[in-house]
Write a protein that holds these residues in place. Structure first.
Motif, PDB file in Angstrom:
ATOM      1  N   GLN A   1       0.809  -1.214   0.000  1.00 18.25           N
ATOM      2  CA  GLN A   1       0.000   0.000   0.000  1.00 18.25           C
ATOM      3  C   GLN A   1       0.846   1.269   0.000  1.00 18.25           C
ATOM      4  OE1 GLN A   1      -2.488  -1.266   3.551  1.00 18.25           O
ATOM      5  NE2 GLN A   1      -4.091  -0.424   2.259  1.00 18.25           N
ATOM      6  N   ARG A   2       2.173   1.117   0.000  1.00 17.17           N
ATOM      7  CA  ARG A   2       3.039   2.293   0.064  1.00 17.17           C
ATOM      8  C   ARG A   2       2.687   3.268  -1.062  1.00 17.17           C
ATOM      9  NH1 ARG A   2       7.603   4.565   1.980  1.00 17.17           N
ATOM     10  NH2 ARG A   2       8.862   5.764   0.504  1.00 17.17           N
ATOM     11  N   GLY A   3       2.451   4.497  -0.695  1.00 18.48           N
ATOM     12  CA  GLY A   3       2.104   5.524  -1.680  1.00 18.48           C
ATOM     13  C   GLY A   3       0.613   5.685  -1.890  1.00 18.48           C
TER      14      GLY A   3
ATOM     15  N   ILE B   1      -7.613  10.189   7.508  1.00 13.98           N
ATOM     16  CA  ILE B   1      -6.725  10.255   6.352  1.00 13.98           C
ATOM     17  C   ILE B   1      -5.684   9.158   6.517  1.00 13.98           C
ATOM     18  CG2 ILE B   1      -5.049  11.635   5.071  1.00 13.98           C
ATOM     19  CD1 ILE B   1      -6.507  14.132   6.056  1.00 13.98           C
ATOM     20  N   LEU B   2      -5.530   8.327   5.491  1.00 12.88           N
ATOM     21  CA  LEU B   2      -4.558   7.237   5.522  1.00 12.88           C
ATOM     22  C   LEU B   2      -3.528   7.435   4.409  1.00 12.88           C
ATOM     23  CD1 LEU B   2      -7.409   6.026   6.624  1.00 12.88           C
ATOM     24  CD2 LEU B   2      -6.237   3.833   6.385  1.00 12.88           C
ATOM     25  N   ILE B   3      -2.263   7.197   4.729  1.00 12.94           N
ATOM     26  CA  ILE B   3      -1.176   7.198   3.752  1.00 12.94           C
ATOM     27  C   ILE B   3      -0.452   5.866   3.874  1.00 12.94           C
ATOM     28  CG2 ILE B   3       0.984   8.277   3.022  1.00 12.94           C
ATOM     29  CD1 ILE B   3      -0.037  10.906   4.186  1.00 12.94           C
ATOM     30  N   GLY B   4      -0.378   5.138   2.778  1.00 14.30           N
ATOM     31  CA  GLY B   4       0.252   3.821   2.822  1.00 14.30           C
ATOM     32  C   GLY B   4      -0.439   2.859   3.763  1.00 14.30           C
ATOM     33  N   GLY B   5      -1.748   3.057   3.954  1.00 14.67           N
ATOM     34  CA  GLY B   5      -2.519   2.196   4.839  1.00 14.67           C
ATOM     35  C   GLY B   5      -2.459   2.594   6.294  1.00 14.67           C
ATOM     36  N   GLN B   6      -1.650   3.599   6.649  1.00 18.82           N
ATOM     37  CA  GLN B   6      -1.511   4.036   8.041  1.00 18.82           C
ATOM     38  C   GLN B   6      -2.383   5.262   8.290  1.00 18.82           C
ATOM     39  OE1 GLN B   6       2.370   5.527   9.089  1.00 18.82           O
ATOM     40  NE2 GLN B   6       1.859   5.807  11.244  1.00 18.82           N
ATOM     41  N   ASP B   7      -3.089   5.257   9.406  1.00 20.30           N
ATOM     42  CA  ASP B   7      -3.905   6.406   9.802  1.00 20.30           C
ATOM     43  C   ASP B   7      -2.974   7.528  10.262  1.00 20.30           C
ATOM     44  OD1 ASP B   7      -5.646   8.265  10.870  1.00 20.30           O
ATOM     45  OD2 ASP B   7      -6.871   6.797  11.933  1.00 20.30           O
TER      46      ASP B   7
END
Length: 351
Positions: A5-7, A65-71
């Protein structure tokens, strides 16, 4: 193991209030890794607020908001693994180009030798190898913009954010630099979120365009989808130019609508339109100008020869229409009766 999921970027039911004013009522948006997605819209539509929330410069009132699957909703900007290229470039004027690029690496704790090595790679990446000893004032506007991009990319962020990155450049340089940014993004495959109010810029650089209006998504699709099949009169008028004319849907069969407009009958994708009165968005180049035959009756009001095409304003029963004709090198004189026929491509039913 590499994070698949990176990016990636995801807004989940994000709302943003400023006191009693709601800038973003509810935003649901997903961006896949490696995509360049442009947020496009008029001033005050919410695109810059959306970018600032992604960057960590604004905090959502509600949602995630999630970036690379991280909240990352509550994380500060320096812990989000994103970098931003600003409209003003924000280069240090007293530092060389090389030091501008290396500064962020060294500030992040990288050893000087490794930071210099990565800065060199960054310069080569954007085609500025050999210019590292110059000051920003000794570079052109386009070169300064590339330095800003290189400075962001050497940090290897999950997502690169670009906030009106070309607005300080003249028209010719803007075309060249937008091409360079797009080629670089495609070559390296990084995720980018790009904010602009310039429709041509959005069409030229994007995998997807998200058109915003009043803090909401008016339409989300590829440049071709938005240009050729706008979802509303607002989109048709905002993405390029469009003539909006009345028509009638005679009937719908297997998703295809039989349309009558201006004395012509033809089929178009129905787009859930029922039988009855409707509207068409017709791009200026989607008309064929004829001296006789069927089609919408009109009279040439103005004609302008522009080298590779002729632009007309046509007075018709549907109002004054803007028409571009690239099939003829000789303009029809004002006052001449003509017929406007539909080519098919660039004509769409709209809500």
């Amino acid at each position: 193991m590499t994070n698949p999921q990176r990016g990636s970027v995801e807004f989940r039911a994000v709302r943003k209030n400023y006191g009693a004013f709601t800038a973003i009522p509810q935003l649901d948006l997903s961006i896949q890794p490696g995509q360049l997605v442009t947020l496009l819209g008029p001033s005050g539509c919410g695109k810059t607020t959306t970018l600032r929330m992604l960057a960590g410069l604004e905090t959502p009132t509600e949602g995630q908001i999630l970036i690379g699957g991280q909240d990352v909703t509550r994380l500060p900007a320096n812990r989000r693994d994103v970098t931003m290229v600003f409209q003003s470039y924000a280069l240090f004027p007293h530092m060389t180009v090389f030091d501008n690029i290396a500064y962020g690496l060294e500030s992040g704790g990288l050893k000087k030798a490794e930071a210099r090595h990565l800065a060199d790679k960054g310069l080569d990446l954007v085609g500025l190898g050999g210019l590292g000893d110059r000051l920003p004032s000794e570079l052109s506007g386009g070169q300064q913009q590339r330095v800003a991009v290189a400075r962001a990319l050497v940090l290897e962020p999950q997502v690169l954010l670009l906030d009106e990155p070309l607005s300080n450049l003249d028209a010719r340089l803007r075309r060249r630099v937008r091409t360079e940014i797009r080629e670089l993004q495609q070559r390296l495959g990084f995720t980018a979120v790009y904010v602009t109010h310039d429709q041509d810029e959005a069409l030229a650089v994007s995998d997807r365009i998200v058109v915003m209006k009043d803090g909401m998504i008016a339409q989300d699709g590829t440049p071709r989808e938005l240009y050729e099949t706008p979802a509303s009169e607002f989109i048709a008028d905002f993405i390029g130019e469009a003539n909006v004319i009345d028509c009638e849907v005679l009937g719908v069969t297997d998703g295809q609508a039989m349309i009558r407009a201006g004395g012509s009958e033809f089929q178009l994708p129905a787009r859930d339109a029922p039988a009855g009165p409707a509207k068409l968005a017709v791009r200026p180049g989607a008309f064929r100008v004829a001296r006789d035959g069927d089609g919408l009756e009109g009279t040439v009001a103005t004609a302008a020869y522009l080298g590779d095409h002729i632009e007309y304003e046509i007075d018709s029963s549907a109002g004054r229409l803007f028409v571009m004709d690239d099939t003829s090198s000789v303009a029809i004189d004002p006052g001449t009766p003509i017929r406007l026929q539909f080519r098919g491509v660039g004509v769409a039913l709209i809500a």
